[in-house]
Design an enzyme around this catalytic site. Structure first.
Site, short mmCIF file in Angstrom:
data_model
loop_
_atom_site.label_atom_id
_atom_site.label_comp_id
_atom_site.label_asym_id
_atom_site.label_seq_id
_atom_site.Cartn_x
_atom_site.Cartn_y
_atom_site.Cartn_z
N GLU A 201 -61.23 -23.99 21.20
CA GLU A 201 -60.81 -25.38 21.36
C GLU A 201 -59.59 -25.73 20.52
OE1 GLU A 201 -62.94 -24.43 19.18
OE2 GLU A 201 -62.17 -25.49 17.43
N ARG B 3 -56.73 -24.23 20.07
CA ARG B 3 -55.47 -24.11 20.82
C ARG B 3 -55.32 -25.22 21.84
NH1 ARG B 3 -57.29 -18.15 22.50
NH2 ARG B 3 -58.47 -18.50 20.60
N LYS C 234 -71.91 -22.11 19.42
CA LYS C 234 -71.95 -21.10 18.37
C LYS C 234 -73.40 -20.82 17.97
CE LYS C 234 -67.54 -22.19 16.11
NZ LYS C 234 -66.85 -20.89 16.32
N1 BES Z 1 -62.85 -22.60 14.41
C1 BES Z 1 -63.05 -21.34 15.02
C2 BES Z 1 -62.44 -20.18 14.23
C3 BES Z 1 -63.02 -19.92 12.87
C4 BES Z 1 -63.99 -18.95 12.70
C5 BES Z 1 -62.56 -20.58 11.76
C6 BES Z 1 -64.50 -18.68 11.45
C7 BES Z 1 -63.07 -20.32 10.52
C8 BES Z 1 -64.03 -19.37 10.35
C9 BES Z 1 -62.43 -21.35 16.41
O1 BES Z 1 -62.43 -22.57 17.07
C10 BES Z 1 -63.20 -20.41 17.23
O2 BES Z 1 -64.35 -20.68 17.49
N2 BES Z 1 -62.57 -19.32 17.65
C11 BES Z 1 -63.21 -18.33 18.44
C12 BES Z 1 -62.24 -17.94 19.52
C13 BES Z 1 -62.86 -17.13 20.62
C14 BES Z 1 -63.85 -17.97 21.40
C15 BES Z 1 -61.75 -16.63 21.53
C16 BES Z 1 -63.52 -17.13 17.52
O3 BES Z 1 -62.76 -16.85 16.61
O4 BES Z 1 -64.57 -16.53 17.73
ZN ZN Z 2 -62.46 -24.24 15.91
MN MN Z 3 -64.19 -22.89 18.18
#
Ligand code: BES
Ligand code: ZN
Ligand code: MN
Length: 500
Positions: free
Chosen positions: A352, A354, A280
């Protein structure tokens, strides 16, 4: 904070603070009339000053009102008399809780004369008062240094003054509210704890300690070796990048015979989500301490349920792991075999949640569940779709979805349904494996839910995406909300005695 119900009269001794509700028609309640008489009409006169309009949530504090025993008479605006519905009631409850929390008093009296929420009973009213006072007074202080003296909240006792015929319902609500507040507080504490403190091992230890507190709870923890044996290749593909070992934590609540099918809650417990090799961006990455809010709310709900003691069985599963980039971490393109036997192509290591949840969903088949609900901060996309007002619900069973949404309406810990139509499934089909863990730019929350649905075919199941509702990230207001403990508790209590 201790709540109690008292008769609708003022004590003889001096009162540090009394809250009096007032609608915008300025009509005095019977308690207000009594105080107005004591003050020889002063109260009514001060109320009519333009300082106070009776707008919902507005407060006006009158000090040392002549002729009365009141140090403070706090007038609380209730808005229009015929508009005090569930939402308005919560607005005024939060307003008075926030307005009184920094007062140097130990005890607060609240007159409930004339205060009734339309379409809600007194049990609900008391539950919400207790819940929102506790929410307003919540502070996360565990990480302050020894030298730092946090501004103390001195208020410990709230007395609700009401006519005798309301006492039973109000007392019941106080009990429910207290149980709910304990669950919400522990969910917030776990969520707010930073990633270097709240690790999978820490969550497991807390779950074991919880089971020690309640005879009706037992905790079992699966370590990575045991998960390896079970074939949880998806879960382990996440935890293997971290030095913190992953844990599958099972908390069982026993309130009915062993033969009664349990309702199962599964929580995403990523104690920190860096994104892994699909790292990230740095700005705002700290928010990912909250990526275990699903697990925290499952934990909190189990605590609340243990406090209430309904005649039913509930299982909580916390899928706890840390998502880190390292030489041992999964890479984009890796293909793993899940406990279900289905294979997954990991095209983005940041999807991750899922991966840890899918193996947990297969694992819980062994409980022969009446229903399964998983709760997860799964996608950023859900924040775009629903913001911070509603959690998203996805389900393979209309009744389960309806029950969750109804519990959200009742508690005002709201949720709203999004579809998981079969036609969305094509977005996660993979050329090399049975599926891939991302579905492209469109409908990100839905394709994440569709992924989970492939592992939840053997029971009635719903998924809740709480990325928008479980925590706030803005400035000083930042912190976990304890949502959706209230919704889940209500959902479960409504199912008590319904499963054979
Ligand atoms: N934990 C994140 C989702 C999230 C984002 C929770 C902001 C709380 C606040 C999750 O693991 C994630 O990184 N999801 C990605 C999915 C993508 C790679 C398909 C996302 O939402 O960008
Ligand atoms: Zn996450
Ligand atoms: Mn994530």
């Amino acid at each position: 904070m201790q709540f109690s119900v008292k008769s609708n009269t003022l004590p003889k001794s001096r009162v540090p603070a009394l809250v009096l509700g007032c609608y915008d028609d300025f009509k005095l309640s019977s308690m207000a009339k009594h105080i107005d008489a004591q003050s020889t009409g002063h109260l009514a006169k001060l109320l009519k000053r333009d300082d106070f309009t009776g707008k919902a949530g507005q407060t006006l504090t009158l000090h040392d009102l002549d002729g009365t025993t009141l140090d403070r008479c706090i007038i609380l605006g209730l808005g229009k008399r015929d508009e005090l519905d569930a939402d308005r009631l919560i607005t005024v409850a939060s307003a008075i809780a926030n307005a009184t929390k920094s007062l140097p008093i130990k005890k607060l009296l609240i007159s409930l004369d004339d205060v009734r929420a339309s379409e809600r009973d007194d049990t609900w009213l008391a539950t919400k008062l207790v819940e929102h006072f506790n929410d307003a007074n919540y502070q996360y202080l565990a990480m302050k240094g020894k030298q730092t003296k946090a501004a103390p909240i001195t208020l410990t006792t709230v007395e609700l003054l009401a006519d005798a015929d309301r006492s039973k319902a109000l007392k019941k609500g106080i009990k429910l509210g207290a149980a709910l507040s304990l669950g919400k507080a522990v969910a917030k504490d776990l969520s707010n704890a930073p990633g270097n403190v709240c690790t999978p091992t820490y969550l497991a230890d807390q779950a074991k300690a919880l089971a020690k507190q309640y005879d009706c709870l037992t905790t079992t923890v699966l370590d990575e070796k045991q998960m390896q044996k079970l074939g949880m290749g998806a879960f382990l593909s996440v935890s293997k990048g971290s030095d913190e070992p992953g844990k599958m934590i099972i908390i069982q609540y026993r309130g009915a015979a062993a033969s009664v099918k349990p309702h199962v809650l599964v929580g995403k417990g990523i104690t920190f989500d860096t994104g892994g090799i699909s790292l990230k961006a740095g700005a705002g990455m700290w928010e990912m301490i909250y990526d275990m809010c699903g697990a925290a709310t499952v934990f909190g709900t189990l605590k609340t349920i243990a406090e209430i003691g309904p005649k039913m069985n509930v299982v909580g599963v916390l899928a706890a792991a840390e998502n880190m980039p390292s030489a041992r971490a999964s890479k984009p393109g890796d293909i793993v075999t899940t406990m279900s036997g289905q294979t997954v192509e990991i095209l983005n290591t940041d999807a991750e949640g899922r991966l840890v949840l899918c193996d947990a969903l297969t694992y819980v088949e062994k409980f022969n569940p009446a229903t399964v609900v998983d709760i997860a901060t799964l996608t950023g996309a859900v924040i775009m779709a629903l913001g911070s007002q509603a959690s998203a619900v996805f389900s393979n069973d209309d009744e389960v979805a309806r029950n969750l949404i109804a519990a959200g309406e009742q508690t005002r810990d709201r949720a709203w349904q999004l579809p998981i139509w079969e036609t969305y499934q094509t977005q996660i089909n993979s050329a090399f494996a049975d599926m891939q863990n991302i579905g492209g730019r469109e409908a990100g929350s839905i394709t994440a839910a569709c992924f989970l649905a492939r592992f939840a075919k053997k029971y009635r199941w719903a998924h809740m995406d709480i990325a928008g509702t479980s925590f706030k990230w803005a400035g000083t207001k930042k912190g976990a909300t304890g949502r959706p403990v209230a919704l889940l508790t209500e959902y479960l209590l409504q199912l008590e005695g319904q499963s054979a």
